[in-house]
Design a protein around this motif. Structure first.
Motif, short mmCIF file in Angstrom:
data_model
loop_
_atom_site.label_atom_id
_atom_site.label_comp_id
_atom_site.label_asym_id
_atom_site.label_seq_id
_atom_site.Cartn_x
_atom_site.Cartn_y
_atom_site.Cartn_z
N LEU A 109 0.82 -1.22 0.00
CA LEU A 109 0.00 0.00 0.00
C LEU A 109 0.84 1.26 0.00
CD1 LEU A 109 -2.66 -1.14 2.62
CD2 LEU A 109 -2.79 -1.33 0.13
N THR A 110 2.12 1.13 0.36
CA THR A 110 3.00 2.31 0.37
C THR A 110 4.18 2.13 -0.59
OG1 THR A 110 4.00 1.39 2.39
CG2 THR A 110 2.40 3.15 2.66
N ARG A 111 4.04 1.27 -1.56
CA ARG A 111 5.07 1.18 -2.60
C ARG A 111 5.13 2.47 -3.41
NH1 ARG A 111 6.37 -2.99 -0.20
NH2 ARG A 111 6.22 -5.09 -1.09
N GLU A 112 3.97 3.10 -3.61
CA GLU A 112 3.89 4.26 -4.52
C GLU A 112 3.33 5.49 -3.83
OE1 GLU A 112 1.57 2.74 -7.75
OE2 GLU A 112 3.26 1.66 -8.64
N ARG A 113 3.30 5.51 -2.52
CA ARG A 113 2.83 6.70 -1.80
C ARG A 113 3.51 6.77 -0.44
NH1 ARG A 113 -1.81 3.48 -1.40
NH2 ARG A 113 -3.14 4.79 -2.72
N ALA A 114 3.64 7.98 0.07
CA ALA A 114 4.09 8.17 1.45
C ALA A 114 3.00 7.70 2.39
CB ALA A 114 4.41 9.64 1.69
N LYS A 115 3.38 7.19 3.55
CA LYS A 115 2.38 6.68 4.49
C LYS A 115 1.35 7.74 4.89
CE LYS A 115 3.90 3.67 7.45
NZ LYS A 115 4.51 3.06 8.66
N PRO A 116 1.73 9.01 5.11
CA PRO A 116 0.70 10.02 5.44
C PRO A 116 -0.31 10.27 4.33
CG PRO A 116 2.87 10.78 6.12
CD PRO A 116 3.10 9.56 5.27
N ALA A 117 -0.02 9.78 3.11
CA ALA A 117 -0.96 9.94 2.00
C ALA A 117 -2.00 8.83 1.95
CB ALA A 117 -0.21 10.01 0.67
N LEU A 118 -1.90 7.84 2.82
CA LEU A 118 -2.90 6.79 2.85
C LEU A 118 -4.28 7.36 3.16
CD1 LEU A 118 -0.99 4.01 4.78
CD2 LEU A 118 -2.00 3.73 2.51
N PRO A 119 -5.31 6.88 2.48
CA PRO A 119 -6.66 7.37 2.78
C PRO A 119 -7.14 6.88 4.13
CG PRO A 119 -6.75 5.60 1.18
CD PRO A 119 -5.30 5.91 1.38
N PHE A 120 -8.06 7.64 4.72
CA PHE A 120 -8.68 7.22 5.97
C PHE A 120 -10.14 7.67 5.96
CE2 PHE A 120 -9.92 7.72 10.44
CZ PHE A 120 -9.64 6.43 10.88
N ALA A 121 -11.01 6.76 6.42
CA ALA A 121 -12.46 7.04 6.48
C ALA A 121 -13.00 7.43 5.11
CB ALA A 121 -12.75 8.13 7.51
N GLY A 122 -12.42 6.88 4.06
CA GLY A 122 -12.93 7.10 2.72
C GLY A 122 -12.33 8.30 2.04
N SER A 123 -12.68 9.50 2.50
CA SER A 123 -12.34 10.72 1.78
C SER A 123 -11.17 11.50 2.36
CB SER A 123 -13.57 11.64 1.73
OG SER A 123 -14.61 11.03 0.98
N TYR A 124 -10.66 11.11 3.52
CA TYR A 124 -9.56 11.83 4.17
C TYR A 124 -8.24 11.11 3.89
CZ TYR A 124 -13.22 14.26 6.76
OH TYR A 124 -14.32 15.01 7.11
N GLN A 125 -7.14 11.78 4.23
CA GLN A 125 -5.83 11.14 4.25
C GLN A 125 -5.25 11.32 5.65
OE1 GLN A 125 -3.46 12.79 1.05
NE2 GLN A 125 -4.43 11.49 -0.48
N LEU A 126 -4.29 10.46 6.01
CA LEU A 126 -3.74 10.51 7.36
C LEU A 126 -3.13 11.87 7.67
CD1 LEU A 126 -2.05 7.01 7.80
CD2 LEU A 126 -4.38 7.72 8.33
N ILE A 127 -2.50 12.51 6.69
CA ILE A 127 -1.88 13.81 6.92
C ILE A 127 -2.89 14.85 7.37
CG2 ILE A 127 -2.17 14.53 4.51
CD1 ILE A 127 0.88 15.33 6.69
N ASP A 128 -4.17 14.67 7.05
CA ASP A 128 -5.20 15.65 7.41
C ASP A 128 -5.34 15.81 8.92
OD1 ASP A 128 -5.78 16.01 4.71
OD2 ASP A 128 -7.33 14.47 4.71
#
Length: 390
Positions: free
Chosen positions: A4-23
């Motif tokens: 899931l983080t091969r092509e994205r930074a971990k804070p860019a992972l989505p959360f609760a559908g429409s958010y990202q962790l960085i939010d």
């Protein structure tokens, strides 16, 4: 987070559908009234570009102060070139920039956790105690504590012992990876440690590593580190099982993340049409994002924006990222399916059911833009790399 983080930074992972962790960290900073925010990204930094947008969503895009993106640089210092190896190493590499900004205090936090917290509560404790460093703490199950830094505190709130990812934790009190430092002390200790570690450093690392390797143990030994317990909900989403568990925490009720209109989690939300739940579908204890089309069954799951669940298909105990299509008759269980993937007709992905709390080995992870042909079975615990055709 593996595939899931091969092509994205971990804070860019989505959360609760429409958010990202960085939010969450960005929104806590905004709501706390902290206006000078530096974001250090070394891995897949462009995966955050659209969401961060120079801090616009959090009112940080301004001429003075505001948001600043820190990228790895060569040539700034002969002992701090290239990529950092650990977060203490990264602090060392930007110490001159921190000194030039002349902050009284330096607040350092990670962006792969979800919580709601006013950082000035920890700053108030820091000032009241005359601390060199203050760490925000939370409590987790003893079995989970070994994945974190455990903290022992005396009756005055002073940290007397600190163990970084211990094999046999003796307490469930852990560092929530939110730290307040006296800036001068932080820079001085980093310089001292760098000089001491020069003989053990390698060409790729100056030896400082993560905050728990040398920096915080040295500060704790000096005797002026204090703890500030965080109230309320906190989750580290750095592993597949905790990532899925945090989503399941949301399904029955809000655990304290989104329910305070005075402390909003601000994000650059997707501009999509409302979701459609069609006749004959069944949705229970789930979160359905904008742009979704549900014709089948969704139980205890989270669907990201634009997900299509076709007639006769089932998604159970899973998190599905944006623009995934689950074709007719397919079944997805105890899985995390990354964006743009297509689960073909009559495919079986993951476990139908689990009798215990799942570990990482029990969950099935499907990377971004995978194509799973009709009738295929992807076994429980499998990993599909991004772009796989199966």
């Amino acid at each position: 987070m593996e595939v899931l983080t091969r092509e994205r930074a971990k804070p860019a992972l989505p959360f609760a559908g429409s958010y990202q962790l960085i939010d969450f960290s960005m929104s806590n900073l905004r709501n706390s009234g902290i206006e000078d925010v530096w974001l250090s990204v070394q891995y897949q930094a462009t995966s955050l570009d659209d969401q961060i947008a120079n801090g616009r969503s959090w009112d940080l895009d301004r001429d003075r102060g505001g948001f600043r993106l820190l990228m790895p640089e060569q040539g700034r210092s002969p002992d701090a070139e290239g990529f950092a190896v650990g977060n203490a190493d990264q602090l060392f590499r930007i110490r001159d920039q921190i000194a030039d900004a002349r902050p009284e205090l330096t607040l350092v936090l990670s962006s792969d956790h979800v919580y709601r917290f006013d950082y000035f509560e920890a700053i108030a404790t820091h000032r009241a105690k005359g601390a060199e460093a203050t760490m925000v703490t939370t409590e987790v199950a003893r079995g989970e504590a070994g994945h974190h830094a455990t903290v022992t505190v005396n009756r005055l709130g002073r940290v007397t012992d600190f163990a970084y990812k211990p094999a046999r934790p003796t307490t469930g009190v852990v560092a929530a990876e939110i730290f307040v430092y006296e800036t001068g002390t932080l820079i001085g200790v980093l310089d001292d440690l760098h000089r001491e570690l020069t003989t053990t450093a390698t060409p790729d690392s100056n030896g400082l590593g993560d905050f728990g390797d040398h920096l915080l143990p040295r500060l704790v030994k000096r005797g002026h580190v204090y703890a500030h317990p965080m109230p309320g909900y906190w989750r580290d989403l750095g592993r597949p099982e905790t990532y899925l568990a945090a989503h399941q925490d949301l399904l029955a009720r809000d655990p304290g993340l989104f329910d305070d209109p005075g402390w909003p989690i601000v994000a650059r939300l997707p501009q999509r049409s409302p979701p459609r739940i069609h006749a004959g579908s069944r949705v229970e204890d789930s979160l359905i994002s904008p742009g979704c089309e549900v014709h089948g069954t969704v139980h205890r799951s989270v669907l990201g924006p634009g997900v299509v669940v076709e007639k006769g298909s089932r998604v159970v105990d899973s998190v599905v990222f944006a623009d995934v299509r689950v074709r007719e008759g397919a079944k997805v269980g105890w899985s995390i399916v990354d964006s743009g993937s297509v689960v073909g007709p009559r495919v079986r992905v993951g476990a139908a059911s689990l009798r215990k709390t799942p570990g990482s080995e029990d969950l099935t992870l499907v990377g971004r833009d995978c194509r799973i042909a009709g009738g295929t079975t992807i076994a429980r615990g499998s990993r599909l790399e991004p772009g796989t055709t199966a």
